[in-house]
Design a protein around this motif. Structure first.
Motif, PDB file in Angstrom:
ATOM      1  N   PRO A  51       0.823  -1.214   0.000  1.00 54.48           N
ATOM      2  CA  PRO A  51       0.000   0.000   0.000  1.00 54.48           C
ATOM      3  C   PRO A  51       0.855   1.261   0.000  1.00 54.48           C
ATOM      4  N   TRP A  52       0.305   2.324  -0.533  1.00 62.26           N
ATOM      5  CA  TRP A  52       1.018   3.605  -0.580  1.00 62.26           C
ATOM      6  C   TRP A  52       1.070   4.257   0.793  1.00 62.26           C
ATOM      7  N   LEU A  53      -0.015   4.132   1.538  1.00 63.72           N
ATOM      8  CA  LEU A  53      -0.113   4.760   2.851  1.00 63.72           C
ATOM      9  C   LEU A  53       0.011   3.728   3.964  1.00 63.72           C
ATOM     10  N   TYR A  54       0.591   4.173   5.061  1.00 63.70           N
ATOM     11  CA  TYR A  54       0.706   3.359   6.262  1.00 63.70           C
ATOM     12  C   TYR A  54      -0.046   4.080   7.372  1.00 63.70           C
ATOM     13  N   ARG A  55      -0.888   3.351   8.089  1.00 60.46           N
ATOM     14  CA  ARG A  55      -1.671   3.924   9.197  1.00 60.46           C
ATOM     15  C   ARG A  55      -1.210   3.332  10.516  1.00 60.46           C
ATOM     16  N   GLU A  56      -1.024   4.198  11.492  1.00 59.09           N
ATOM     17  CA  GLU A  56      -0.545   3.746  12.789  1.00 59.09           C
ATOM     18  C   GLU A  56      -1.337   4.448  13.891  1.00 59.09           C
ATOM     19  N   ARG A  57      -1.815   3.686  14.868  1.00 59.04           N
ATOM     20  CA  ARG A  57      -2.606   4.259  15.954  1.00 59.04           C
ATOM     21  C   ARG A  57      -1.719   5.107  16.852  1.00 59.04           C
ATOM     22  N   ARG A  58      -2.155   6.317  17.092  1.00 58.25           N
ATOM     23  CA  ARG A  58      -1.448   7.261  17.950  1.00 58.25           C
ATOM     24  C   ARG A  58      -2.450   7.960  18.867  1.00 58.25           C
ATOM     25  N   ILE A  59      -1.909   8.718  19.830  1.00 58.07           N
ATOM     26  CA  ILE A  59      -2.721   9.428  20.817  1.00 58.07           C
ATOM     27  C   ILE A  59      -2.549  10.932  20.644  1.00 58.07           C
ATOM     28  N   SER A  60      -3.665  11.651  20.627  1.00 53.45           N
ATOM     29  CA  SER A  60      -3.662  13.114  20.627  1.00 53.45           C
ATOM     30  C   SER A  60      -4.761  13.582  21.573  1.00 53.45           C
ATOM     31  N   ARG A  61      -4.365  14.281  22.632  1.00 50.64           N
ATOM     32  CA  ARG A  61      -5.298  14.753  23.656  1.00 50.64           C
ATOM     33  C   ARG A  61      -6.145  13.611  24.227  1.00 50.64           C
ATOM     34  N   GLY A  62      -5.506  12.458  24.404  1.00 48.58           N
ATOM     35  CA  GLY A  62      -6.161  11.307  24.999  1.00 48.58           C
ATOM     36  C   GLY A  62      -7.004  10.479  24.047  1.00 48.58           C
ATOM     37  N   ARG A  63      -7.072  10.880  22.780  1.00 50.26           N
ATOM     38  CA  ARG A  63      -7.912  10.176  21.811  1.00 50.26           C
ATOM     39  C   ARG A  63      -7.035   9.451  20.796  1.00 50.26           C
ATOM     40  N   GLU A  64      -7.398   8.213  20.469  1.00 49.92           N
ATOM     41  CA  GLU A  64      -6.678   7.468  19.445  1.00 49.92           C
ATOM     42  C   GLU A  64      -7.121   7.896  18.047  1.00 49.92           C
ATOM     43  N   PHE A  65      -6.166   7.947  17.131  1.00 51.91           N
ATOM     44  CA  PHE A  65      -6.469   8.236  15.728  1.00 51.91           C
ATOM     45  C   PHE A  65      -5.447   7.528  14.859  1.00 51.91           C
ATOM     46  N   LYS A 107      12.679   9.196   3.695  1.00 53.71           N
ATOM     47  CA  LYS A 107      13.161   9.447   5.053  1.00 53.71           C
ATOM     48  C   LYS A 107      14.115  10.633   5.169  1.00 53.71           C
ATOM     49  N   PRO A 108      15.111  10.810   4.269  1.00 52.73           N
ATOM     50  CA  PRO A 108      16.061  11.906   4.459  1.00 52.73           C
ATOM     51  C   PRO A 108      15.405  13.284   4.502  1.00 52.73           C
ATOM     52  N   TRP A 109      14.328  13.449   3.743  1.00 51.56           N
ATOM     53  CA  TRP A 109      13.669  14.758   3.693  1.00 51.56           C
ATOM     54  C   TRP A 109      12.296  14.744   4.376  1.00 51.56           C
ATOM     55  N   TYR A 110      12.048  13.703   5.194  1.00 50.56           N
ATOM     56  CA  TYR A 110      10.828  13.706   6.008  1.00 50.56           C
ATOM     57  C   TYR A 110       9.563  13.635   5.167  1.00 50.56           C
ATOM     58  N   LEU A 111       9.702  13.202   3.902  1.00 51.92           N
ATOM     59  CA  LEU A 111       8.552  13.214   2.999  1.00 51.92           C
ATOM     60  C   LEU A 111       7.504  12.186   3.389  1.00 51.92           C
ATOM     61  N   ASP A 112       7.905  11.150   4.133  1.00 50.58           N
ATOM     62  CA  ASP A 112       6.921  10.154   4.543  1.00 50.58           C
ATOM     63  C   ASP A 112       5.882  10.726   5.497  1.00 50.58           C
ATOM     64  N   GLU A 113       6.198  11.872   6.133  1.00 50.11           N
ATOM     65  CA  GLU A 113       5.273  12.484   7.086  1.00 50.11           C
ATOM     66  C   GLU A 113       4.304  13.468   6.434  1.00 50.11           C
ATOM     67  N   LEU A 114       4.461  13.747   5.140  1.00 45.23           N
ATOM     68  CA  LEU A 114       3.604  14.731   4.480  1.00 45.23           C
ATOM     69  C   LEU A 114       2.106  14.413   4.576  1.00 45.23           C
ATOM     70  N   PRO A 115       1.681  13.154   4.488  1.00 46.95           N
ATOM     71  CA  PRO A 115       0.242  12.889   4.610  1.00 46.95           C
ATOM     72  C   PRO A 115      -0.371  13.337   5.931  1.00 46.95           C
ATOM     73  N   GLN A 116       0.466  13.636   6.919  1.00 44.04           N
ATOM     74  CA  GLN A 116      -0.071  14.096   8.191  1.00 44.04           C
ATOM     75  C   GLN A 116      -0.674  15.492   8.095  1.00 44.04           C
ATOM     76  N   LEU A 117      -0.427  16.188   6.993  1.00 45.87           N
ATOM     77  CA  LEU A 117      -1.155  17.440   6.765  1.00 45.87           C
ATOM     78  C   LEU A 117      -2.658  17.169   6.720  1.00 45.87           C
ATOM     79  N   LEU A 118      -3.035  15.996   6.212  1.00 44.38           N
ATOM     80  CA  LEU A 118      -4.446  15.612   6.218  1.00 44.38           C
ATOM     81  C   LEU A 118      -4.927  15.377   7.648  1.00 44.38           C
TER      82      LEU A 118
END
Length: 214
Positions: A51-65, A107-118
């Motif tokens: 898959p193109w995207l990877y989803r991982e459960r994380r916590i923000s303000r006590g809520r999982e997303f 990884k070198p340019w942090y591009l894997d984190e760009l979808p987090q703008l969504l």
């Protein structure tokens, strides 16, 4: 430090949505480069397909997303990690687990984190704040006496991620706690200026191809 919900004022929310939308538009060519590298990689190497995207459960303000990332790990590595709480960051520490695109481009340019703008546009997290951790790591931190991740909106980047020489968990926590205190005590204008400063430092780190520390 005071416990309880950390304010997420409307001006900060507005900055998050506005800047994320602008970045998504301005960085469209960068998204295209990342997707192009991933596509070429999957064409040339069967082991890198998945898959193109990877989803991982994380916590923000006590809520999982579901935190969104461009996939940097080989599909076989992800398959082998099933059955427990996945944490891509730990697997990515071994370059042998990475796809060619993940190792050389994402990884070198942090591009894997760009979808987090969504994630920011959806309200899961802020542009600036303590990085979101997996539930098990948050539970461990709470057991150790620090529960701020259950009370503050997590960030795409943060003050700890742009500091040089930060390597110990206690150092990350100190920077996070200082930011949480700022959210509690500073006015909106001062906090926005601080957020913009961290975002600018983040841009400079990424432009040097250093990646960010989490």
């Amino acid at each position: 430090m005071e416990s309880g919900e950390v304010p997420y004022p409307l001006p900060k929310q507005t900055l998050d949505r506005g800047v994320s939308l602008v970045l998504a538009v301005v960085l469209a060519p960068v998204f295209a480069v990342a997707l192009g590298a991933m596509g070429l990689d999957m064409l040339r190497s069967r082991r890198d397909r998945g898959p193109w995207l990877y989803r991982e459960r994380r916590i923000s303000r006590g809520r999982e997303f579901d935190l969104l990332k461009f996939r940097t790990l080989k599909q076989g590595v992800l398959e082998g990690a099933k059955g427990g709480e996945a944490h891509a960051r730990l697997l990515e520490a071994d370059e042998g687990n990475l796809t060619w695109a993940g190792r050389r481009v994402l990884k070198p340019w942090y591009l894997d984190e760009l979808p987090q703008l969504l994630n920011v546009l959806r309200g899961d997290m802020s542009l600036v704040g303590p990085r979101p951790w997996p539930p098990s790591m948050v539970a461990s931190q709470v057991a150790g006496g620090e529960d701020y991740r259950n009370h503050v909106v997590a960030g795409w980047t943060g003050p700890a991620q742009v500091q040089k020489g930060v390597s110990e968990p206690a150092e990350y926590t100190a920077f996070d706690l200082a930011y949480v205190e700022a959210c509690r005590t500073w006015g909106s204008a001062q906090l926005l200026r601080h957020d913009l400063s961290i975002l600018w430092q983040t841009v400079k780190v990424l432009a040097r191809g250093e990646g960010l520390r989490f």
